[in-house]
Write a protein that holds these residues in place. Sequence first.
Motif, PDB file in Angstrom:
ATOM      1  N   THR A   1       2.764   1.926  -5.826  1.00 51.12           N
ATOM      2  CA  THR A   1       1.737   2.456  -6.729  1.00 51.12           C
ATOM      3  C   THR A   1       0.358   1.948  -6.313  1.00 51.12           C
ATOM      4  O   THR A   1      -0.617   2.711  -6.304  1.00 51.12           O
ATOM      5  CB  THR A   1       2.032   2.049  -8.182  1.00 51.12           C
ATOM      6  OG1 THR A   1       3.288   2.601  -8.582  1.00 51.12           O
ATOM      7  CG2 THR A   1       0.946   2.541  -9.123  1.00 51.12           C
ATOM      8  N   ALA A   2       0.277   0.671  -5.966  1.00 42.45           N
ATOM      9  CA  ALA A   2      -0.995   0.095  -5.517  1.00 42.45           C
ATOM     10  C   ALA A   2      -1.464   0.767  -4.236  1.00 42.45           C
ATOM     11  O   ALA A   2      -2.651   1.096  -4.077  1.00 42.45           O
ATOM     12  CB  ALA A   2      -0.836  -1.405  -5.301  1.00 42.45           C
ATOM     13  N   TYR A   3      -0.542   0.997  -3.319  1.00 39.20           N
ATOM     14  CA  TYR A   3      -0.876   1.650  -2.044  1.00 39.20           C
ATOM     15  C   TYR A   3      -1.375   3.071  -2.275  1.00 39.20           C
ATOM     16  O   TYR A   3      -2.416   3.479  -1.724  1.00 39.20           O
ATOM     17  CB  TYR A   3       0.357   1.661  -1.141  1.00 39.20           C
ATOM     18  CG  TYR A   3       0.306   2.692  -0.035  1.00 39.20           C
ATOM     19  CD1 TYR A   3      -0.488   2.498   1.087  1.00 39.20           C
ATOM     20  CD2 TYR A   3       1.048   3.877  -0.136  1.00 39.20           C
ATOM     21  CE1 TYR A   3      -0.539   3.458   2.095  1.00 39.20           C
ATOM     22  CE2 TYR A   3       1.011   4.823   0.871  1.00 39.20           C
ATOM     23  CZ  TYR A   3       0.212   4.613   1.983  1.00 39.20           C
ATOM     24  OH  TYR A   3       0.156   5.564   2.972  1.00 39.20           O
ATOM     25  N   THR A   4      -0.667   3.833  -3.100  1.00 33.75           N
ATOM     26  CA  THR A   4      -1.036   5.231  -3.363  1.00 33.75           C
ATOM     27  C   THR A   4      -2.407   5.315  -4.031  1.00 33.75           C
ATOM     28  O   THR A   4      -3.236   6.159  -3.666  1.00 33.75           O
ATOM     29  CB  THR A   4       0.014   5.905  -4.262  1.00 33.75           C
ATOM     30  OG1 THR A   4       1.287   5.828  -3.611  1.00 33.75           O
ATOM     31  CG2 THR A   4      -0.335   7.360  -4.515  1.00 33.75           C
ATOM     32  N   THR A   5      -2.662   4.427  -4.984  1.00 26.46           N
ATOM     33  CA  THR A   5      -3.962   4.405  -5.680  1.00 26.46           C
ATOM     34  C   THR A   5      -5.087   4.096  -4.713  1.00 26.46           C
ATOM     35  O   THR A   5      -6.129   4.770  -4.707  1.00 26.46           O
ATOM     36  CB  THR A   5      -3.938   3.359  -6.811  1.00 26.46           C
ATOM     37  OG1 THR A   5      -2.857   3.632  -7.711  1.00 26.46           O
ATOM     38  CG2 THR A   5      -5.247   3.368  -7.581  1.00 26.46           C
TER      39      THR A   5
ATOM     40  N   GLY B   1      -9.031  -3.076  -6.983  1.00 28.41           N
ATOM     41  CA  GLY B   1      -8.455  -4.372  -7.317  1.00 28.41           C
ATOM     42  C   GLY B   1      -6.944  -4.425  -7.237  1.00 28.41           C
ATOM     43  O   GLY B   1      -6.319  -5.412  -7.653  1.00 28.41           O
ATOM     44  N   MET B   2      -6.310  -3.373  -6.723  1.00 26.21           N
ATOM     45  CA  MET B   2      -4.855  -3.333  -6.657  1.00 26.21           C
ATOM     46  C   MET B   2      -4.294  -4.449  -5.759  1.00 26.21           C
ATOM     47  O   MET B   2      -3.288  -5.083  -6.091  1.00 26.21           O
ATOM     48  CB  MET B   2      -4.382  -1.974  -6.122  1.00 26.21           C
ATOM     49  CG  MET B   2      -4.657  -0.797  -7.038  1.00 26.21           C
ATOM     50  SD  MET B   2      -3.595  -0.766  -8.508  1.00 26.21           S
ATOM     51  CE  MET B   2      -4.810  -1.067  -9.779  1.00 26.21           C
ATOM     52  N   GLY B   3      -4.948  -4.687  -4.639  1.00 32.35           N
ATOM     53  CA  GLY B   3      -4.479  -5.718  -3.724  1.00 32.35           C
ATOM     54  C   GLY B   3      -4.530  -7.100  -4.356  1.00 32.35           C
ATOM     55  O   GLY B   3      -3.581  -7.884  -4.252  1.00 32.35           O
ATOM     56  N   ALA B   4      -5.637  -7.396  -5.022  1.00 32.72           N
ATOM     57  CA  ALA B   4      -5.776  -8.693  -5.685  1.00 32.72           C
ATOM     58  C   ALA B   4      -4.748  -8.852  -6.796  1.00 32.72           C
ATOM     59  O   ALA B   4      -4.213  -9.950  -7.018  1.00 32.72           O
ATOM     60  CB  ALA B   4      -7.185  -8.846  -6.249  1.00 32.72           C
ATOM     61  N   ALA B   5      -4.455  -7.774  -7.510  1.00 34.52           N
ATOM     62  CA  ALA B   5      -3.453  -7.817  -8.572  1.00 34.52           C
ATOM     63  C   ALA B   5      -2.067  -8.097  -7.995  1.00 34.52           C
ATOM     64  O   ALA B   5      -1.256  -8.809  -8.613  1.00 34.52           O
ATOM     65  CB  ALA B   5      -3.443  -6.501  -9.347  1.00 34.52           C
ATOM     66  N   ILE B   6      -1.789  -7.572  -6.810  1.00 38.81           N
ATOM     67  CA  ILE B   6      -0.511  -7.836  -6.137  1.00 38.81           C
ATOM     68  C   ILE B   6      -0.377  -9.331  -5.831  1.00 38.81           C
ATOM     69  O   ILE B   6       0.697  -9.928  -5.954  1.00 38.81           O
ATOM     70  CB  ILE B   6      -0.407  -7.016  -4.824  1.00 38.81           C
ATOM     71  CG1 ILE B   6      -0.228  -5.523  -5.135  1.00 38.81           C
ATOM     72  CG2 ILE B   6       0.728  -7.522  -3.940  1.00 38.81           C
ATOM     73  CD1 ILE B   6       1.114  -5.163  -5.737  1.00 38.81           C
TER      74      ILE B   6
ATOM     75  N   MET C   1       4.923   6.696   1.940  1.00 36.09           N
ATOM     76  CA  MET C   1       5.059   7.925   1.156  1.00 36.09           C
ATOM     77  C   MET C   1       4.415   7.721  -0.211  1.00 36.09           C
ATOM     78  O   MET C   1       4.663   6.714  -0.877  1.00 36.09           O
ATOM     79  CB  MET C   1       6.535   8.289   0.982  1.00 36.09           C
ATOM     80  CG  MET C   1       7.227   8.694   2.275  1.00 36.09           C
ATOM     81  SD  MET C   1       6.482  10.175   3.020  1.00 36.09           S
ATOM     82  CE  MET C   1       6.890  11.388   1.757  1.00 36.09           C
ATOM     83  N   PRO C   2       3.551   8.645  -0.630  1.00 32.37           N
ATOM     84  CA  PRO C   2       2.882   8.498  -1.928  1.00 32.37           C
ATOM     85  C   PRO C   2       3.884   8.378  -3.079  1.00 32.37           C
ATOM     86  O   PRO C   2       4.896   9.070  -3.112  1.00 32.37           O
ATOM     87  CB  PRO C   2       2.060   9.782  -2.038  1.00 32.37           C
ATOM     88  CG  PRO C   2       1.851  10.225  -0.638  1.00 32.37           C
ATOM     89  CD  PRO C   2       3.107   9.840   0.097  1.00 32.37           C
ATOM     90  N   PHE C   3       3.595   7.460  -3.976  1.00 35.52           N
ATOM     91  CA  PHE C   3       4.455   7.236  -5.143  1.00 35.52           C
ATOM     92  C   PHE C   3       3.587   6.640  -6.245  1.00 35.52           C
ATOM     93  O   PHE C   3       2.754   5.770  -5.989  1.00 35.52           O
ATOM     94  CB  PHE C   3       5.593   6.273  -4.800  1.00 35.52           C
ATOM     95  CG  PHE C   3       6.413   5.845  -5.992  1.00 35.52           C
ATOM     96  CD1 PHE C   3       7.467   6.635  -6.435  1.00 35.52           C
ATOM     97  CD2 PHE C   3       6.116   4.671  -6.676  1.00 35.52           C
ATOM     98  CE1 PHE C   3       8.222   6.245  -7.540  1.00 35.52           C
ATOM     99  CE2 PHE C   3       6.864   4.273  -7.773  1.00 35.52           C
ATOM    100  CZ  PHE C   3       7.913   5.063  -8.207  1.00 35.52           C
ATOM    101  N   PHE C   4       3.775   7.114  -7.466  1.00 37.05           N
ATOM    102  CA  PHE C   4       2.962   6.602  -8.571  1.00 37.05           C
ATOM    103  C   PHE C   4       3.830   6.387  -9.802  1.00 37.05           C
ATOM    104  O   PHE C   4       4.529   7.295 -10.254  1.00 37.05           O
ATOM    105  CB  PHE C   4       1.829   7.584  -8.908  1.00 37.05           C
ATOM    106  CG  PHE C   4       0.831   7.043  -9.885  1.00 37.05           C
ATOM    107  CD1 PHE C   4      -0.234   6.266  -9.450  1.00 37.05           C
ATOM    108  CD2 PHE C   4       0.955   7.290 -11.254  1.00 37.05           C
ATOM    109  CE1 PHE C   4      -1.164   5.757 -10.351  1.00 37.05           C
ATOM    110  CE2 PHE C   4       0.038   6.793 -12.160  1.00 37.05           C
ATOM    111  CZ  PHE C   4      -1.023   6.010 -11.712  1.00 37.05           C
TER     112      PHE C   4
END
Length: 488
Positions: free
Chosen positions: A81-85, A63-68, A199-202
């Motif tokens: 963070t959404a991308y990395t997850t 659901g990260m995309g919808a939250a964005i 690049m991964p980032f959280f």
Amino acid sequence: MSKNLKNKTFTGFLWLLAGSSSQTILQVLVLSVLARLVVPEEFGVISIATIFHGFSKIFSQLGMGAAIVQKKVITKKHIRTAYTTSLFIGVFFCILTLLFSNNVAAYFEMPELSRVLKFISIIFIIDSFISVSQSLLQRNLRMKFFALTELISYLVGFGIVGVSLAFMGYGMYALVYAYIVQALTRAIMVSYLEPHSIMPFFDTKSFKELFFFGSGHTIAKTANYFAGQGDNLVVGKMLSATDLGYYSRAYQLMVAPVALIGQSLNIVLFPALASIQTDMEKVKKAYYKSTQLVAYASLLISAILFVNAKEIVLILLGNNWLNVIVPFQILAVGTLFRMSYKISDSLIKALGDVHKRAIIQIIYAICVFTFSYIGHFWGVEGVAFGVLTAIFFNFIFMTHLSLLQFKDTWSKFIKLHLKPLILSVFVFIFAYTTLYVLRSFELNIIVTEIIYLLLVLSFLLIVALRFKGVLGISDEINAVIKKIGKKK
């Protein structure tokens, strides 16, 4: 809505409608070709594989995309963070599918399903890689590009690769490779249109801010997905791969008009309503206008498709698919319920009431499984009727939840549907009579279909232009009708 947002929303819808129309026509043409090259049993195996792919895709995005899209203000930390997850979970589900593909194939008693699942598992990673970029396109109302990426990727994947491999005798693997190429093409285009750091980032704080909405969205989407695929699972397990091939084609033909209008509205309304979520009067006005558009479109489509089901199946699929006709007619009756649900879904997501939405979707999924199972005793037609019943209940529940947001009663909502219903009855009578007369001439089926569609659409346009005041058509819809009238 502000005039600028209103124009962007309506223009975005028209772009999506144009893109969806083009893709629907392309899908119909591709399906018509593939139906003559790939047997029903192979379509059944692919249907099961795509069910598991779709389910895993939902969880891989969390659901990260919808939250964005829904969140009022986002930062680069939210995006990364959404991308990395999404990417991490996508890799996880790819590995999970590879490990358990044999077990899934054994459960459905389809040995070839194991190999198909292994191939399709790569799409989990591809889709996770671009999930945030797709959401940014939607959030920014860049619907022109959203529509073009879907259309072009389908053209390359299925229109070129899928059809070419089917002619070369690849059978079901023509469809497998088509899905993979479609995903790759879409990924390349979306990444170019909405680039962000890979690049991964959280960031824990950003994750928590996105996760509340994302978790509710994921639960609801998972339940809705099972509701949408529960009938296929029942047919695949309780009947046969061949029956699933028939049923899935009937379902795909029925879903085409829903995707054409309902899904287009859903995609563009969600970000538009989310941007004005604090002004309930504007939200309410947009909801009811969209409801009117859906009422007219869906009831008319149901009438035309129900009458014309036999010709549609014979032209698009051929004589080997006659068992598709009755379930297609049954499913076509529920077009209003499916389209209207999309509008309610956009509203509830935009207002952030995702957990109540999730509960309703769980109930909907249970209804689909229950009524499909009961219906399977009467074959594919019984399953179709069971699904129609479940869709109706979902429509009632989601509409009720939408009306609660405005503290409105059902009376206004029902009133909006009276004129579209009356119009659809007249169209049904005209369409049935027209086709009955045309069939008596025993013309070529394609000639019959062309004459039938021209007469029905001309009748509909004349009625819309002549009685637009009586029908209560909104200014936006009226403007589109006038343009069509001028072109004709």
